[in-house]
Scaffold this motif. Sequence first.
Motif, short mmCIF file in Angstrom:
data_model
loop_
_atom_site.label_atom_id
_atom_site.label_comp_id
_atom_site.label_asym_id
_atom_site.label_seq_id
_atom_site.Cartn_x
_atom_site.Cartn_y
_atom_site.Cartn_z
N SER A 52 14.10 47.52 27.99
CA SER A 52 14.27 48.90 28.49
C SER A 52 12.93 49.65 28.47
N GLU A 53 12.08 49.39 27.49
CA GLU A 53 10.76 50.06 27.52
C GLU A 53 9.93 49.57 28.70
N ALA A 54 10.02 48.28 29.00
CA ALA A 54 9.28 47.74 30.15
C ALA A 54 9.77 48.39 31.45
N ARG A 55 11.09 48.54 31.58
CA ARG A 55 11.64 49.20 32.78
C ARG A 55 11.13 50.63 32.89
N ALA A 56 11.09 51.33 31.76
CA ALA A 56 10.61 52.72 31.78
C ALA A 56 9.13 52.76 32.20
N LEU A 57 8.36 51.80 31.74
CA LEU A 57 6.94 51.76 32.13
C LEU A 57 6.80 51.54 33.63
N VAL A 58 7.61 50.64 34.16
CA VAL A 58 7.53 50.34 35.60
C VAL A 58 8.00 51.56 36.41
N GLU A 59 9.07 52.21 35.93
CA GLU A 59 9.52 53.44 36.61
C GLU A 59 8.43 54.51 36.58
#
Length: 446
Positions: free
Chosen positions: A186-193
Amino acid sequence: MTATPPRTFHVKSFGCQMNVYDGERMAELLTAEGMRAADEGSAADLVVLNTCHIREKATEKVYSDIGRIVKDGREAGAVPLIAVAGCVAQAEGEEIMARAPSVRVVVGPQAYHHLPAMVAQAAAGGRATETDMPAEAKFAALPKRRKVGASAFLTVQEGCDKFCTYCVVPYTRGAELSRPWADLVSEARALVEGGAREITLLGQNVNAWSGEDDKGRKVGLAGLAEELAKIDELARIRYTTSHPMDMDDALIEAHGLNPKLMPFLHLPVQSGSDRVLKAMNRSHTAAGYLRILERVRAARPDIALSGDFIVGFPGETEAEFGETLQIVAEARYAQAFSFKFSARPGTPAATMGGQIASEVMDDRLQRLIAALQRDSLAFNKASVGTRCEVLVERKGRHAGQWLGKSPWLQSVHFTGDAALGDLVEVDLVEAGPNSMGGRLVARAAA
Ligand code: SAH
Ligand code: SF4
Ligand code: F3S
């Protein structure tokens, strides 16, 4: 002393990429409390020195920085509230408080989620120290990530159980701890967003990361990288720093299987002498290390290799140093870092017999650097004529010029129609020891 709560802050990070990551998280915490990052070059009400303890020079810098901040503050009419964070805070917290009365907060790397409360306490006139390594999860207490650059860091593993005899990290960062799979995804997704196209997974021994995937299966770093590769807008995955003993089959194979895993591996060896490696407690031999490189090259023939070296470990003879030059010649690094041995208080190597004179270390360091530069230039020259993707990270010094990274982590400069965060197609046309000149072919579809 600051009478009112600080409104603006500077966070200055030294040392490794994990400290940079921690510095960003501290800035996010302070922002979430309503503070604002002060403009570059202007004074702030709060200065956080996020320090590094790895070598003596890095540690000394903390005290000179504190002195300068106090002096500049006095001249300007207001001394900022000073907080010392990072690995020096962990190792020498009490000493800092005793030696530097102007420091109002000391916070270790596992406790910085308490920074805002500690700053509030200090602003009210007190002093606050926290260097415990609390069991409670620091990461869970951090705010969600917002806007980030094209290339972002993500700490997946922290701490070290290896206890190399020269190193302070096991003491300043504590025991090896892997963050849970779901949190990382989920942190990786937030970074990509937030705009990241590339994520570098960080850990003191990042390839020791282990966890359970969403189906309860045990996975290592290769499995995590495979999951992150499913995030469409994420183009590149990197990881650092790895330990040779944790380079498992799955991770080696991933370099041939996961197209988003970049062809780059930072795998420190420290010395080419088996006697020195043993005294360092590295638990691998020179030949064992070279075998790993061979297997990684078999999986990904174009991989760029990088390493770390220490010259002048206690007892290192000229012949043993010669073995380091030998392993360098065999490994053919694309880039590498080399350091003079620094005796760190509390580590076994600091009190070993046969400490090497500084001039001898200087001489060995110069020879090692010359060999490593020869190899990085050779690597860069061999890539002239290659067409590759470059991730645009910064504007260059000249009008219309851009700086970015090739898949092999080379810095590439080129001019033309591009924007920050773009992946562009570039022909590599010119090689230096530390960077490449490129010619823009096409701006890739966003
Ligand atoms: N966990 C990583 C890196 C840790 S510190 C690893 O094991 O590779 C980064 C580098 O600093 C090390 O690889 C080593 O080359 C260097 N280093 C660590 N302690 C040192 C010391 N006491 N003196 C000189 N260099 C040191
Ligand atoms: Fe330090 Fe060795 Fe751990 Fe790396 S593996 S952080 S050099 S003790
Ligand atoms: Fe320095 Fe601590 Fe990183 S000692 S290298 S900041 S883990």
